[in-house]
Design a protein around this motif. Structure first.
Motif, short mmCIF file in Angstrom:
data_model
loop_
_atom_site.label_atom_id
_atom_site.label_comp_id
_atom_site.label_asym_id
_atom_site.label_seq_id
_atom_site.Cartn_x
_atom_site.Cartn_y
_atom_site.Cartn_z
N GLU A 134 58.00 24.44 53.37
CA GLU A 134 59.29 24.03 52.54
C GLU A 134 59.27 24.26 50.83
O GLU A 134 59.58 24.28 49.35
CB GLU A 134 59.86 22.34 51.89
CG GLU A 134 61.09 22.02 51.30
CD GLU A 134 61.25 21.02 52.71
OE1 GLU A 134 62.16 20.10 51.45
OE2 GLU A 134 61.78 20.73 53.98
N GLN A 135 57.65 24.03 50.66
CA GLN A 135 57.21 24.37 49.16
C GLN A 135 56.98 25.52 48.37
O GLN A 135 57.48 25.53 47.13
CB GLN A 135 55.67 24.03 48.52
CG GLN A 135 55.55 22.46 49.10
CD GLN A 135 54.10 22.24 49.06
OE1 GLN A 135 53.41 21.99 48.56
NE2 GLN A 135 53.54 20.63 50.24
N ILE A 136 56.93 26.34 49.86
CA ILE A 136 57.08 27.63 49.50
C ILE A 136 58.35 28.44 49.24
O ILE A 136 58.65 28.77 48.22
CB ILE A 136 56.53 28.74 50.94
CG1 ILE A 136 55.24 28.15 50.87
CG2 ILE A 136 56.33 29.96 50.49
CD1 ILE A 136 54.46 29.19 52.24
N LYS A 137 59.17 27.69 49.73
CA LYS A 137 60.13 28.29 49.32
C LYS A 137 61.04 27.24 48.55
O LYS A 137 61.82 28.59 47.80
CB LYS A 137 60.84 27.55 50.49
CG LYS A 137 63.24 27.24 50.59
CD LYS A 137 63.66 27.24 51.92
CE LYS A 137 63.94 25.25 51.35
NZ LYS A 137 65.20 25.34 52.43
N ASP A 138 60.77 26.17 48.02
CA ASP A 138 61.19 25.85 47.00
C ASP A 138 60.86 26.54 45.55
O ASP A 138 61.26 26.50 44.59
CB ASP A 138 61.20 24.06 46.40
CG ASP A 138 61.77 23.36 48.04
OD1 ASP A 138 63.33 23.58 48.49
OD2 ASP A 138 61.24 22.35 48.23
N LEU B 238 58.86 40.54 47.80
CA LEU B 238 58.10 39.62 48.16
C LEU B 238 57.53 40.01 48.93
O LEU B 238 57.41 40.77 49.39
CB LEU B 238 59.58 38.74 48.32
CG LEU B 238 59.86 37.75 47.64
CD1 LEU B 238 60.67 36.54 49.29
CD2 LEU B 238 59.86 37.13 46.40
N PRO B 239 55.80 39.61 48.92
CA PRO B 239 55.17 39.55 49.68
C PRO B 239 55.64 39.63 50.72
O PRO B 239 56.01 38.83 51.19
CB PRO B 239 53.76 39.19 48.69
CG PRO B 239 54.21 37.77 47.45
CD PRO B 239 55.58 38.29 47.90
N SER B 240 54.55 40.46 51.29
CA SER B 240 54.49 40.67 52.96
C SER B 240 53.94 38.84 53.78
O SER B 240 53.64 38.42 53.43
CB SER B 240 53.86 41.40 53.71
OG SER B 240 52.63 41.24 54.10
N LEU C 92 51.56 36.97 51.76
CA LEU C 92 51.45 35.71 51.50
C LEU C 92 50.81 34.62 52.45
O LEU C 92 49.87 33.60 51.93
CB LEU C 92 53.09 35.45 51.51
CG LEU C 92 53.01 34.07 50.99
CD1 LEU C 92 52.45 34.34 48.78
CD2 LEU C 92 54.47 33.87 50.51
N ALA C 93 50.70 34.47 53.23
CA ALA C 93 49.74 33.30 53.82
C ALA C 93 48.33 33.32 53.81
O ALA C 93 47.82 32.68 53.46
CB ALA C 93 50.72 33.67 55.19
N LYS C 94 47.79 34.93 53.30
CA LYS C 94 47.03 35.01 53.28
C LYS C 94 46.46 34.33 52.07
O LYS C 94 45.34 34.06 51.90
CB LYS C 94 46.32 35.80 53.91
CG LYS C 94 44.75 36.54 53.45
CD LYS C 94 44.59 38.62 53.69
CE LYS C 94 42.93 38.27 53.14
NZ LYS C 94 42.53 39.67 53.62
N GLU C 95 47.04 34.85 50.69
CA GLU C 95 47.21 34.39 49.46
C GLU C 95 46.87 32.74 49.81
O GLU C 95 45.73 32.15 48.57
CB GLU C 95 47.84 35.21 48.57
CG GLU C 95 48.03 36.52 48.28
CD GLU C 95 49.18 37.35 47.49
OE1 GLU C 95 49.41 36.03 47.28
OE2 GLU C 95 49.27 38.29 47.53
N LEU C 96 47.88 32.03 50.25
CA LEU C 96 48.31 30.77 50.23
C LEU C 96 47.40 29.89 51.56
O LEU C 96 47.44 28.61 51.40
CB LEU C 96 49.39 30.42 50.77
CG LEU C 96 50.63 30.64 49.42
CD1 LEU C 96 51.47 30.98 49.81
CD2 LEU C 96 50.95 30.60 47.72
#
Length: 125
Positions: A15-19, A36-38, A42-46
């Protein structure tokens, strides 16, 4: 795209990502057609699970903010100005509903809210 995750927040990570992606769209940092990043990148970056980013992207797509194409990626959907404003109004209404409920729980009156609104509305942001 700059997304900050608060691991100590009660708000779920997806939800934080979505918002934050929605906020980037609202402010124009992300515009129609921007990719948007794949989910994996994105998962790896975050430093979160791919399942987390997948859920955020799926909800964004269901709400009409992005379009995903197999093999091509995820892109910001086209928004006409009046539709974008309507989405923003809906977000404000949702937040306002939460604030009013919290205020009622501590005994604030409608007049209390009006006075608070006046103070914040007149304040330079």
């Amino acid at each position: 795209m700059n997304i900050l995750i608060a691991t100590n927040s009660k708000v779920p990570l997806f939800e934080q990502i979505k918002d934050q992606i929605k906020q980037h769209i609202f402010t124009g940092k992300l515009q129609e057609g921007d990719s948007l990043p794949s989910m994996r990148v994105l998962a790896k970056e975050l430093k979160v699970s791919v399942i987390t980013t997948k859920r955020a992207y799926e909800e964004l797509e269901r709400e009409g903010y992005v379009i995903s194409t197999i093999g091509k990626g995820t892109f910001v959907a086209g928004q006409q100005p009046h539709v974008l404003k309507e989405w923003q109004m809906r977000e404000i209404e949702n937040e306002l509903e939460r604030v009013v409920q919290s205020g009622k729980q501590i005994g604030l009156t409608k007049q209390d809210f009006i006075e608070l609104l006046d103070v914040y509305y007149e304040e330079d942001v």
